[in-house]
Design an enzyme around this catalytic site. Structure first.
Site, PDB file in Angstrom:
ATOM      1  N   VAL A  99      84.663   5.456 -34.380  1.00 38.73           N
ATOM      2  CA  VAL A  99      85.118   4.090 -34.649  1.00 38.73           C
ATOM      3  C   VAL A  99      86.528   3.872 -34.091  1.00 38.73           C
ATOM      4  O   VAL A  99      86.806   2.858 -33.445  1.00 38.73           O
ATOM      5  CB  VAL A  99      85.073   3.806 -36.168  1.00 38.73           C
ATOM      6  CG1 VAL A  99      85.852   2.553 -36.523  1.00 38.73           C
ATOM      7  CG2 VAL A  99      83.625   3.673 -36.608  1.00 38.73           C
ATOM      8  N   LEU A 130      79.805  -1.487 -35.772  1.00 37.50           N
ATOM      9  CA  LEU A 130      79.255  -1.006 -34.493  1.00 37.50           C
ATOM     10  C   LEU A 130      78.145   0.016 -34.726  1.00 37.50           C
ATOM     11  O   LEU A 130      78.071   0.657 -35.773  1.00 37.50           O
ATOM     12  CB  LEU A 130      80.349  -0.384 -33.626  1.00 37.50           C
ATOM     13  CG  LEU A 130      81.062   0.881 -34.113  1.00 37.50           C
ATOM     14  CD1 LEU A 130      80.233   2.129 -33.923  1.00 37.50           C
ATOM     15  CD2 LEU A 130      82.372   1.038 -33.366  1.00 37.50           C
ATOM     16  N   ARG A 131      77.270   0.110 -33.720  1.00 39.43           N
ATOM     17  CA  ARG A 131      76.199   1.116 -33.759  1.00 39.43           C
ATOM     18  C   ARG A 131      76.469   2.112 -32.654  1.00 39.43           C
ATOM     19  O   ARG A 131      76.712   1.709 -31.503  1.00 39.43           O
ATOM     20  CB  ARG A 131      74.842   0.454 -33.515  1.00 39.43           C
ATOM     21  CG  ARG A 131      74.456  -0.565 -34.562  1.00 39.43           C
ATOM     22  CD  ARG A 131      73.419  -1.534 -34.049  1.00 39.43           C
ATOM     23  NE  ARG A 131      73.943  -2.325 -32.924  1.00 39.43           N
ATOM     24  CZ  ARG A 131      73.231  -3.188 -32.210  1.00 39.43           C
ATOM     25  NH1 ARG A 131      71.968  -3.386 -32.489  1.00 39.43           N
ATOM     26  NH2 ARG A 131      73.777  -3.854 -31.204  1.00 39.43           N
ATOM     27  N   GLY A 139      59.046   6.741 -39.062  1.00 37.09           N
ATOM     28  CA  GLY A 139      59.326   7.991 -38.356  1.00 37.09           C
ATOM     29  C   GLY A 139      59.999   9.011 -39.243  1.00 37.09           C
ATOM     30  O   GLY A 139      59.759   9.060 -40.455  1.00 37.09           O
ATOM     31  N   GLY A 146      69.486   8.971 -40.164  1.00 33.16           N
ATOM     32  CA  GLY A 146      70.462  10.053 -40.248  1.00 33.16           C
ATOM     33  C   GLY A 146      71.795   9.527 -39.757  1.00 33.16           C
ATOM     34  O   GLY A 146      72.076   8.333 -39.870  1.00 33.16           O
ATOM     35  N   CYS A 172      76.669   7.653 -41.053  1.00 34.07           N
ATOM     36  CA  CYS A 172      76.884   6.501 -41.935  1.00 34.07           C
ATOM     37  C   CYS A 172      75.843   6.358 -43.034  1.00 34.07           C
ATOM     38  O   CYS A 172      76.180   6.460 -44.213  1.00 34.07           O
ATOM     39  CB  CYS A 172      76.955   5.232 -41.092  1.00 34.07           C
ATOM     40  SG  CYS A 172      78.424   5.206 -40.058  1.00 34.07           S
TER      41      CYS A 172
HETATM   42  P1  NAD Z   1      84.848  10.564 -36.881  1.00 37.00           P
HETATM   43  O1  NAD Z   1      84.661  11.808 -37.666  1.00 37.00           O
HETATM   44  O2  NAD Z   1      84.150  10.423 -35.572  1.00 37.00           O
HETATM   45  O3  NAD Z   1      86.385  10.284 -36.655  1.00 37.00           O
HETATM   46  C1  NAD Z   1      87.348  10.389 -37.660  1.00 37.00           C
HETATM   47  C2  NAD Z   1      88.643  10.809 -36.990  1.00 37.00           C
HETATM   48  O4  NAD Z   1      89.701  10.743 -37.933  1.00 37.00           O
HETATM   49  C3  NAD Z   1      88.629  12.263 -36.477  1.00 37.00           C
HETATM   50  O5  NAD Z   1      88.971  12.280 -35.103  1.00 37.00           O
HETATM   51  C4  NAD Z   1      89.661  12.973 -37.344  1.00 37.00           C
HETATM   52  O6  NAD Z   1      90.333  14.011 -36.665  1.00 37.00           O
HETATM   53  C5  NAD Z   1      90.602  11.822 -37.670  1.00 37.00           C
HETATM   54  N1  NAD Z   1      91.446  12.026 -38.848  1.00 37.00           N
HETATM   55  C6  NAD Z   1      91.103  12.550 -40.053  1.00 37.00           C
HETATM   56  N2  NAD Z   1      92.166  12.525 -40.873  1.00 37.00           N
HETATM   57  C7  NAD Z   1      93.192  11.966 -40.180  1.00 37.00           C
HETATM   58  C8  NAD Z   1      94.541  11.659 -40.485  1.00 37.00           C
HETATM   59  N3  NAD Z   1      95.046  11.888 -41.690  1.00 37.00           N
HETATM   60  N4  NAD Z   1      95.302  11.102 -39.526  1.00 37.00           N
HETATM   61  C9  NAD Z   1      94.803  10.864 -38.303  1.00 37.00           C
HETATM   62  N5  NAD Z   1      93.534  11.120 -37.948  1.00 37.00           N
HETATM   63  C10 NAD Z   1      92.732  11.663 -38.882  1.00 37.00           C
HETATM   64  O7  NAD Z   1      84.380   9.402 -37.865  1.00 37.00           O
HETATM   65  P2  NAD Z   1      83.820   7.960 -37.423  1.00 37.00           P
HETATM   66  O8  NAD Z   1      82.376   8.075 -37.093  1.00 37.00           O
HETATM   67  O9  NAD Z   1      84.753   7.356 -36.434  1.00 37.00           O
HETATM   68  O10 NAD Z   1      83.928   7.166 -38.799  1.00 37.00           O
HETATM   69  C11 NAD Z   1      85.185   6.715 -39.285  1.00 37.00           C
HETATM   70  C12 NAD Z   1      84.926   5.720 -40.395  1.00 37.00           C
HETATM   71  O11 NAD Z   1      84.219   4.587 -39.892  1.00 37.00           O
HETATM   72  C13 NAD Z   1      84.052   6.276 -41.528  1.00 37.00           C
HETATM   73  O12 NAD Z   1      84.457   5.694 -42.734  1.00 37.00           O
HETATM   74  C14 NAD Z   1      82.663   5.784 -41.156  1.00 37.00           C
HETATM   75  O13 NAD Z   1      81.810   5.683 -42.269  1.00 37.00           O
HETATM   76  C15 NAD Z   1      82.980   4.417 -40.591  1.00 37.00           C
HETATM   77  N6  NAD Z   1      81.996   3.895 -39.638  1.00 37.00           N
HETATM   78  C16 NAD Z   1      81.402   4.734 -38.741  1.00 37.00           C
HETATM   79  C17 NAD Z   1      80.476   4.198 -37.834  1.00 37.00           C
HETATM   80  C18 NAD Z   1      79.779   5.103 -36.834  1.00 37.00           C
HETATM   81  O14 NAD Z   1      78.794   4.652 -36.248  1.00 37.00           O
HETATM   82  N7  NAD Z   1      80.243   6.319 -36.607  1.00 37.00           N
HETATM   83  C19 NAD Z   1      80.179   2.827 -37.847  1.00 37.00           C
HETATM   84  C20 NAD Z   1      80.824   2.015 -38.763  1.00 37.00           C
HETATM   85  C21 NAD Z   1      81.740   2.560 -39.657  1.00 37.00           C
END
Ligand code: NAD
Length: 462
Positions: free
Chosen positions: A27, A170-171, A273, A277, A280
């Site tokens: 994200v 986002l997806r 299916g 997973g 999220c």
């Molecule tokens: P991710 O694990 O890909 O990224 C998280 C990042 O945060 C990592 O790079 C990690 O090193 C960094 N981080 C952790 N602690 C930190 C700190 N104290 N300071 C700076 N950086 C730090 O996770 P993501 O998939 O990007 O998801 C992030 C959030 O967004 C989550 O709450 C998730 O539920 C939400 N989200 C994810 C998606 C998705 O499709 N992945 C979509 C919508 C919302």
């Protein structure tokens, strides 16, 4: 698509802001790149120094269509840089996005320690008047906690810092397009000043037609969980229907078509299916359930959704066992390891859950994925990896399609038939055209549809 994404966003008038993004994962990086693409000056900050080093070279740490082109372009234009130093990132920021991970604790609650650490960094380094944007998915009430941290750590600035909720929709697999052309932008805030600032921040994206939904903060936080839980429920609903179809000799693909043609239901997320997973849905559903319990409301629908999702894997294992009899030493080839196509993300991937169940039962499991093989192997070292789908299916007793990558549609199934030990195809995503499979002499076991014997070569697998 990339060309459309690369359009000159900066031509749309914009009040340029210094934007900082804490957490440069799936994200955070997309937020960095999209904010830079519309003309802001952006600094991404992460505690993972290896990730920061890659990003400064213009290399995306994960596979996401279109992101690397825009990343490089923004770095070249001087609008985007990355650092692991919070002071450097946050010191002159007008707007700070918090995009850190919110994984599940052992009891299912969201672990918000990274959000708290991010809030502490903001408090320590930020200047007066900054807007602090909670983009991570968090339980309702989290922004109040963030405000509490800011207020107690920076008494001098507390009154001037604005905290807003701006959940991300986002997806993975279409994240760049979703960020630049979203269906909607949700902003939860408590003051007109905060709403005005957010409208400016997203100006060019809003001008191109994205719907802006403005609510109070708790509503925005809760709406994100409500959306993810609802989508997970749709998937579990159709997977429950798939089980019924298997028992009643009906066809879930046709049932889904009938359901989806009703505008009150809609056609999306009705593909039966292996279940959902990724990073999220599984954690957000359980966190939402935990939140409802904490708030004093028993919401049993949510745990039923998770249980049906687990059952989708059980049912597939049962199907493979029915086809192969004993699983010990049988070679099972998994096509697709990522949790969905067009990403290399294997977090909570149903393919890997299935692989580990089959390994537990003594099968030899070999996987192929166009992008996710390395991460899958790191997650599940006993999984054998092949880098070509035909090598993966060689001598297999069973092929299971786990992730519906487009390239599987063009597999030469006659060649596959020649390579396998047993002509058995289990389709965990109903992605193959049944006739194509059976005409190649392969027995076809879809999900929620009647099994179909091979047209020819019956004697090979009586
Ligand atoms: P991710 O694990 O890909 O990224 C998280 C990042 O945060 C990592 O790079 C990690 O090193 C960094 N981080 C952790 N602690 C930190 C700190 N104290 N300071 C700076 N950086 C730090 O996770 P993501 O998939 O990007 O998801 C992030 C959030 O967004 C989550 O709450 C998730 O539920 C939400 N989200 C994810 C998606 C998705 O499709 N992945 C979509 C919508 C919302």
């Amino acid at each position: 698509m990339t060309q459309r994404l690369m359009e000159a966003w900066v031509e749309t008038p914009l009040e340029q802001m210094n934007v900082a993004v804490i957490g440069t994962g799936h994200v955070g990086l997309i937020t960095c790149v999209s904010m830079a693409a519309i003309g802001h000056s952006v600094r991404g900050m992460d505690i993972d120094e290896a990730k920061i080093a890659k990003l400064n070279l213009g290399i995306s740490p994960f596979h996401e269509p279109g992101v690397e082109d825009l990343l490089r372009k923004s770095i070249e234009q001087g609008r985007l840089s990355f650092t692991s130093d919070p002071g450097e990132a946050l010191g002159d920021a007008d707007a700070i996005f918090i995009c850190v991970g919110t994984p599940a604790r052992a009891n299912g609650e969201a672990n918000l320690i990274a959000v708290e650490q991010a809030a502490r960094d903001v408090a320590r380094y930020t200047k007066s008047g900054t807007i602090v944007i909670e983009k991570s998915t968090v339980p309702a009430g989290t922004a109040r906690r963030v405000e509490w941290v800011l207020k107690h750590e920076r008494v001098d600035l507390a009154a001037e810092l604005l905290v807003v909720s701006n959940p991300e929709f986002l997806r993975e697999g279409s994240a760049m397009r979703d960020a630049l052309y979203p269906d909607r932008i949700l902003v939860g805030a408590e003051s007109s000043q905060a709403f005005t600032r957010m409208r400016r921040l997203y100006g060019p994206i809003l001008e191109r037609g994205a719907e802006l939904i403005e609510t109070d903060i708790a509503t925005a936080e809760l709406a994100k969980h409500a959306c993810n839980a609802f989508l997970a429920m749709k998937i579990s609903y159709i997977n429950g229907i798939a089980r019924l179809c298997e028992l009643a000799d009906a066809d879930v693909v046709d049932v889904a078509r009938v359901m989806g043609s009703d505008p009150r239901i809609g056609p999306h997320f009705l593909s039966a299916g292996l279940g959902y997973g990724g990073f999220c849905f599984p954690k957000d559903l359980i966190a939402f359930e935990r939140l409802s319990v904490q708030l004093g409301y028993d919401f049993p629908l949510l745990s039923a959704v998770a249980r049906i999702n687990d059952d989708a894997i059980d049912n597939t294992v049962r199907k493979i066992r029915d086809a192969l009899w004993n699983l010990e030493d049988k070679r099972v080839a998994l096509l697709g390891l990522a949790f969905k196509p067009d990403t290399d993300d294997v977090r909570f991937s149903p393919a890997l859950t299935l692989a580990s169940r089959l390994l537990d039962e003594g099968a030899v499991v070999v996987g192929y994925d166009p992008q996710a093989a390395t991460d899958a192997k790191a997650e599940l070292p006993d999984l054998l990896i092949e880098h070509d789908p035909y090598d993966a299916v060689r001598d297999a007793h069973c092929i299971v399609l786990c992730t519906e990558w487009a390239e599987f549609q063009s597999l030469d199934l006659d060649r596959v038939r020649e390579l396998v030990a047993y002509p058995v195809v289990v389709d965990g995503r109903n992605a193959f055209e049944p006739d194509r499979v059976t005409s190649a002499g392969l027995h076809y076991y879809p999900t929620g549809r009647p099994d179909m014997p091979a047209h020819a070569l019956e004697s090979v697998h009586a």
